[in-house]
Write a protein that holds these residues in place. Sequence first.
Motif, PDB file in Angstrom:
ATOM      1  N   THR A 113     -14.620  13.526 -13.810  1.00  0.00           N
ATOM      2  CA  THR A 113     -13.594  12.929 -12.954  1.00  0.00           C
ATOM      3  C   THR A 113     -12.558  12.183 -13.789  1.00  0.00           C
ATOM      4  N   HIS A 114     -13.002  11.539 -14.863  1.00  0.00           N
ATOM      5  CA  HIS A 114     -12.038  10.858 -15.738  1.00  0.00           C
ATOM      6  C   HIS A 114     -11.065  11.869 -16.344  1.00  0.00           C
ATOM      7  N   GLN A 115     -11.571  13.038 -16.763  1.00  0.00           N
ATOM      8  CA  GLN A 115     -10.704  14.060 -17.345  1.00  0.00           C
ATOM      9  C   GLN A 115      -9.770  14.636 -16.291  1.00  0.00           C
ATOM     10  N   CYS A 116     -10.291  14.894 -15.094  1.00  0.00           N
ATOM     11  CA  CYS A 116      -9.454  15.409 -13.995  1.00  0.00           C
ATOM     12  C   CYS A 116      -8.331  14.431 -13.669  1.00  0.00           C
ATOM     13  N   ARG A 117      -8.664  13.136 -13.620  1.00  0.00           N
ATOM     14  CA  ARG A 117      -7.656  12.131 -13.290  1.00  0.00           C
ATOM     15  C   ARG A 117      -6.612  12.023 -14.404  1.00  0.00           C
ATOM     16  N   HIS A 118      -7.065  12.124 -15.641  1.00  0.00           N
ATOM     17  CA  HIS A 118      -6.129  12.088 -16.770  1.00  0.00           C
ATOM     18  C   HIS A 118      -5.167  13.278 -16.716  1.00  0.00           C
ATOM     19  N   ASN A 119      -5.715  14.465 -16.504  1.00  0.00           N
ATOM     20  CA  ASN A 119      -4.869  15.662 -16.434  1.00  0.00           C
ATOM     21  C   ASN A 119      -3.891  15.579 -15.277  1.00  0.00           C
ATOM     22  N   LEU A 120      -4.372  15.070 -14.147  1.00  0.00           N
ATOM     23  CA  LEU A 120      -3.504  14.973 -12.970  1.00  0.00           C
ATOM     24  C   LEU A 120      -2.398  13.949 -13.194  1.00  0.00           C
ATOM     25  N   SER A 121      -2.669  12.915 -13.974  1.00  0.00           N
ATOM     26  CA  SER A 121      -1.616  11.939 -14.265  1.00  0.00           C
ATOM     27  C   SER A 121      -0.501  12.582 -15.096  1.00  0.00           C
ATOM     28  N   ILE A 122      -0.877  13.494 -16.003  1.00  0.00           N
ATOM     29  CA  ILE A 122       0.132  14.216 -16.790  1.00  0.00           C
ATOM     30  C   ILE A 122       0.997  15.085 -15.873  1.00  0.00           C
ATOM     31  N   ILE A 123       0.328  15.808 -14.957  1.00  0.00           N
ATOM     32  CA  ILE A 123       1.040  16.689 -14.036  1.00  0.00           C
ATOM     33  C   ILE A 123       1.945  15.881 -13.111  1.00  0.00           C
ATOM     34  N   ASN A 124       1.414  14.805 -12.531  1.00  0.00           N
ATOM     35  CA  ASN A 124       2.199  14.012 -11.587  1.00  0.00           C
ATOM     36  C   ASN A 124       3.335  13.254 -12.263  1.00  0.00           C
ATOM     37  N   ASP A 125       3.117  12.793 -13.493  1.00  0.00           N
ATOM     38  CA  ASP A 125       4.205  12.124 -14.212  1.00  0.00           C
ATOM     39  C   ASP A 125       5.388  13.068 -14.396  1.00  0.00           C
ATOM     40  N   CYS A 126       5.094  14.332 -14.665  1.00  0.00           N
ATOM     41  CA  CYS A 126       6.169  15.324 -14.793  1.00  0.00           C
ATOM     42  C   CYS A 126       6.867  15.542 -13.456  1.00  0.00           C
ATOM     43  N   LEU A 127       6.083  15.700 -12.386  1.00  0.00           N
ATOM     44  CA  LEU A 127       6.675  15.930 -11.066  1.00  0.00           C
ATOM     45  C   LEU A 127       7.563  14.766 -10.639  1.00  0.00           C
ATOM     46  N   ARG A 128       7.182  13.545 -11.011  1.00  0.00           N
ATOM     47  CA  ARG A 128       7.981  12.370 -10.644  1.00  0.00           C
ATOM     48  C   ARG A 128       9.334  12.347 -11.342  1.00  0.00           C
ATOM     49  N   GLN A 129       9.433  13.009 -12.472  1.00  0.00           N
ATOM     50  CA  GLN A 129      10.682  13.010 -13.241  1.00  0.00           C
ATOM     51  C   GLN A 129      11.669  14.070 -12.753  1.00  0.00           C
ATOM     52  N   HIS A 130      11.241  14.857 -11.756  1.00  0.00           N
ATOM     53  CA  HIS A 130      12.083  15.938 -11.245  1.00  0.00           C
ATOM     54  C   HIS A 130      12.116  15.863  -9.720  1.00  0.00           C
ATOM     55  N   TRP A 131      12.854  16.772  -9.113  1.00  0.00           N
ATOM     56  CA  TRP A 131      13.016  16.702  -7.654  1.00  0.00           C
ATOM     57  C   TRP A 131      12.968  18.102  -7.039  1.00  0.00           C
ATOM     58  N   ALA A 132      11.951  18.320  -6.232  1.00  0.00           N
ATOM     59  CA  ALA A 132      11.830  19.586  -5.496  1.00  0.00           C
ATOM     60  C   ALA A 132      12.435  19.402  -4.107  1.00  0.00           C
ATOM     61  N   ASP A 133      13.224  20.371  -3.686  1.00  0.00           N
ATOM     62  CA  ASP A 133      13.951  20.248  -2.420  1.00  0.00           C
ATOM     63  C   ASP A 133      14.037  21.609  -1.743  1.00  0.00           C
ATOM     64  N   LEU A 134      14.667  21.651  -0.573  1.00  0.00           N
ATOM     65  CA  LEU A 134      14.902  22.897   0.145  1.00  0.00           C
ATOM     66  C   LEU A 134      16.397  23.130   0.275  1.00  0.00           C
ATOM     67  N   PHE A 135      16.841  24.331  -0.091  1.00  0.00           N
ATOM     68  CA  PHE A 135      18.255  24.682  -0.003  1.00  0.00           C
ATOM     69  C   PHE A 135      18.529  25.215   1.403  1.00  0.00           C
ATOM     70  N   LEU A 136      18.773  24.288   2.330  1.00  0.00           N
ATOM     71  CA  LEU A 136      19.008  24.642   3.724  1.00  0.00           C
ATOM     72  C   LEU A 136      20.204  23.874   4.259  1.00  0.00           C
ATOM     73  N   THR A 137      20.889  24.468   5.225  1.00  0.00           N
ATOM     74  CA  THR A 137      21.931  23.731   5.928  1.00  0.00           C
ATOM     75  C   THR A 137      21.269  22.685   6.818  1.00  0.00           C
ATOM     76  N   ASN A 138      22.052  21.704   7.263  1.00  0.00           N
ATOM     77  CA  ASN A 138      21.507  20.688   8.171  1.00  0.00           C
ATOM     78  C   ASN A 138      20.935  21.325   9.421  1.00  0.00           C
ATOM     79  N   GLU A 139      21.620  22.362   9.911  1.00  0.00           N
ATOM     80  CA  GLU A 139      21.169  23.046  11.125  1.00  0.00           C
ATOM     81  C   GLU A 139      19.815  23.716  10.902  1.00  0.00           C
TER      82      GLU A 139
END
Length: 285
Positions: A50-76
Motif C-alpha cells: 500500500t505504501h508503494q501504491c500510494r507513492h506511485n499514485l502521488s506521482i501520477i496525481n501530481d502530474c495530473l494536477r499540473q495539467h487540465w483535462a476538459d471537454l471541447f463542447l459548445t455551451n449548448e
Amino acid sequence: STLPKQLVSHEDTDTIVVQVTAERKMKWKDGKPKFIPIKTKIKYTDNDQTHQCRHNLSIINDCLRQHWADLFLTNEDWLKLNKQLVKDKDHDYSPIQLHRQTLRRIFNSTYFDEGGRFYGAWWQNIPSAYRAFITIDGKFTDEFDYGKLHPTILYADKGIVLEDDAYEIGIGDEHRDIVKQTFNAMVQMKQPSNTPPRDIDFKSTGRTWKQIRDLILKKHEPIKDSFFKREGNKLQFRDSQLAEQIMLHFTKRDIPILPVHDSFIITRGLFSELVDVMHDEFEKM
C-alpha cells in the motif's frame, strides 16, 4: 487573462481504498427486481504494497494536477450532456465535475490482490462517445484500449496467443456485448450454475443462458479451467497493475495520461508511443 484553477480533493482523502459490494433489492423493472450495488468501505492496515501504491499514485496525481483535462463542447452541447447524464437511470452518471482531475485506487480485498482499478476522475463518468471530445491543456487527444484484455491474459497464462475475437461464438456481431458480459460473469462466478447471471439480456440473442454458456466453453476450451473460480476481481487487479506502469512511464516525464480502466487517453501525437508502451508492459507482465 488566465483564470486560476482550483482542484478540490476527494471527500475521502485516502487515495487507497478497500471496499466490498453487497446487493440490495431496490425496485421492480420490466416485471423483475432491480438490484443496485451497495458499497461498504473496510479499514485496512498499511503494508509495503500500500505504501508503494500510494507513492506511485502521488506521482501520477501530481502530474495530473499540473495539467487540465476538459471537454471541447459548445455551451449548448455541455448543457445537453449534463441533462442526459442526470436522466440516464441505467448508469451511475452525475453532472460533470471538472475539478475532479485526480485518481484513487479501489481494492476489493484487504489482501490487495483484487480490484485496484483507478477511479474518481470526471472523464470516467461520461458516455464513451463523448471521450472523443476530451482535451488536455487545450490539445485534442487520442484513445486506445487493450480490447479482450482479460481473455488475452488468461490465454497468455497458458502460453497461448489469443489470435481471434474472444467474443465471437457464432451468434452474430450484434450480440458481441452480451457474449462479453457473459464471459466476464462466468469468470467471476464461484461455481457453475443453471441460474443465469443478473442484468444480462439473453432474450435479445434468441438463446438461453445455458446455450451461450456452453458456446463460450466450447470456444475457449484451452482456458476452460479459468471459469467459475471467482477470478474476475483478480483479473481487474492485474489490469490495474498494467495501468499503473503505463501511467508512470508517461507521468514521470510530465506527460498526463487519463485512464478508463484498460483504456488510455493521451495528447494527440503520442499515440504510437502509447501503443508501444502498452504492448511492452503487457509483455513484461
